[in-house]
Motif scaffolding. Sequence first.
Motif, PDB file in Angstrom:
ATOM      1  N   ARG A  62       0.829  -1.213   0.000  1.00 42.60           N
ATOM      2  CA  ARG A  62       0.000   0.000   0.000  1.00 42.60           C
ATOM      3  C   ARG A  62       0.859   1.257   0.000  1.00 42.60           C
ATOM      4  O   ARG A  62       0.576   2.218  -0.714  1.00 42.60           O
ATOM      5  CB  ARG A  62      -0.938   0.002   1.212  1.00 42.60           C
ATOM      6  CG  ARG A  62      -2.087  -0.971   1.109  1.00 42.60           C
ATOM      7  CD  ARG A  62      -3.126  -0.762   2.207  1.00 42.60           C
ATOM      8  NE  ARG A  62      -2.549  -0.668   3.537  1.00 42.60           N
ATOM      9  CZ  ARG A  62      -2.315  -1.686   4.354  1.00 42.60           C
ATOM     10  NH1 ARG A  62      -2.594  -2.906   3.967  1.00 42.60           N
ATOM     11  NH2 ARG A  62      -1.803  -1.482   5.549  1.00 42.60           N
ATOM     12  N   CYS A  63       1.919   1.246   0.812  1.00 46.22           N
ATOM     13  CA  CYS A  63       2.796   2.413   0.909  1.00 46.22           C
ATOM     14  C   CYS A  63       3.445   2.728  -0.440  1.00 46.22           C
ATOM     15  O   CYS A  63       3.424   3.873  -0.889  1.00 46.22           O
ATOM     16  CB  CYS A  63       3.864   2.159   1.974  1.00 46.22           C
ATOM     17  SG  CYS A  63       5.012   3.534   2.209  1.00 46.22           S
ATOM     18  N   VAL A  64       4.009   1.725  -1.084  1.00 43.10           N
ATOM     19  CA  VAL A  64       4.667   1.928  -2.380  1.00 43.10           C
ATOM     20  C   VAL A  64       3.654   2.404  -3.413  1.00 43.10           C
ATOM     21  O   VAL A  64       3.920   3.324  -4.188  1.00 43.10           O
ATOM     22  CB  VAL A  64       5.388   0.646  -2.839  1.00 43.10           C
ATOM     23  CG1 VAL A  64       5.847   0.750  -4.285  1.00 43.10           C
ATOM     24  CG2 VAL A  64       6.568   0.346  -1.927  1.00 43.10           C
ATOM     25  N   SER A  65       2.472   1.800  -3.407  1.00 47.43           N
ATOM     26  CA  SER A  65       1.436   2.188  -4.362  1.00 47.43           C
ATOM     27  C   SER A  65       1.033   3.649  -4.174  1.00 47.43           C
ATOM     28  O   SER A  65       0.953   4.414  -5.139  1.00 47.43           O
ATOM     29  CB  SER A  65       0.217   1.275  -4.197  1.00 47.43           C
ATOM     30  OG  SER A  65      -0.817   1.675  -5.059  1.00 47.43           O
ATOM     31  N   LYS A  66       0.788   4.058  -2.938  1.00 47.29           N
ATOM     32  CA  LYS A  66       0.401   5.444  -2.667  1.00 47.29           C
ATOM     33  C   LYS A  66       1.536   6.404  -2.985  1.00 47.29           C
ATOM     34  O   LYS A  66       1.322   7.472  -3.561  1.00 47.29           O
ATOM     35  CB  LYS A  66      -0.019   5.604  -1.206  1.00 47.29           C
ATOM     36  CG  LYS A  66      -1.364   4.992  -0.903  1.00 47.29           C
ATOM     37  CD  LYS A  66      -1.727   5.182   0.554  1.00 47.29           C
ATOM     38  CE  LYS A  66      -3.055   4.511   0.864  1.00 47.29           C
ATOM     39  NZ  LYS A  66      -3.424   4.672   2.285  1.00 47.29           N
TER      40      LYS A  66
END
Length: 86
Positions: A62-66
């Motif tokens: 989620r962090c990388v995607s955001k």
Amino acid sequence: MAANDRPPNQMEKEQIFGMAEKEMEYRVELFNKLTHTCFNKCIEKRYKEGELNMGENSCIDRCVSKYWQVVTNLIGQLLGSSRPPM
């Protein structure tokens, strides 16, 4: 051969190489910031296991995607495009 089809001269080659070098530096810096940010946010400070657990994996995804979504949106805005580059 048209004027635009000529091979680049030495100065143009150096400029192209310099631009490519700057682009690589930018990408490495972006990767390092992304890695540092998501690692600090998602990984427990006290290691318990040698592998990431499911929660850590999900958090990193989620962090990388955001992070990537924000970066591409900013680049799109800087370029004046309503659609960010891929």
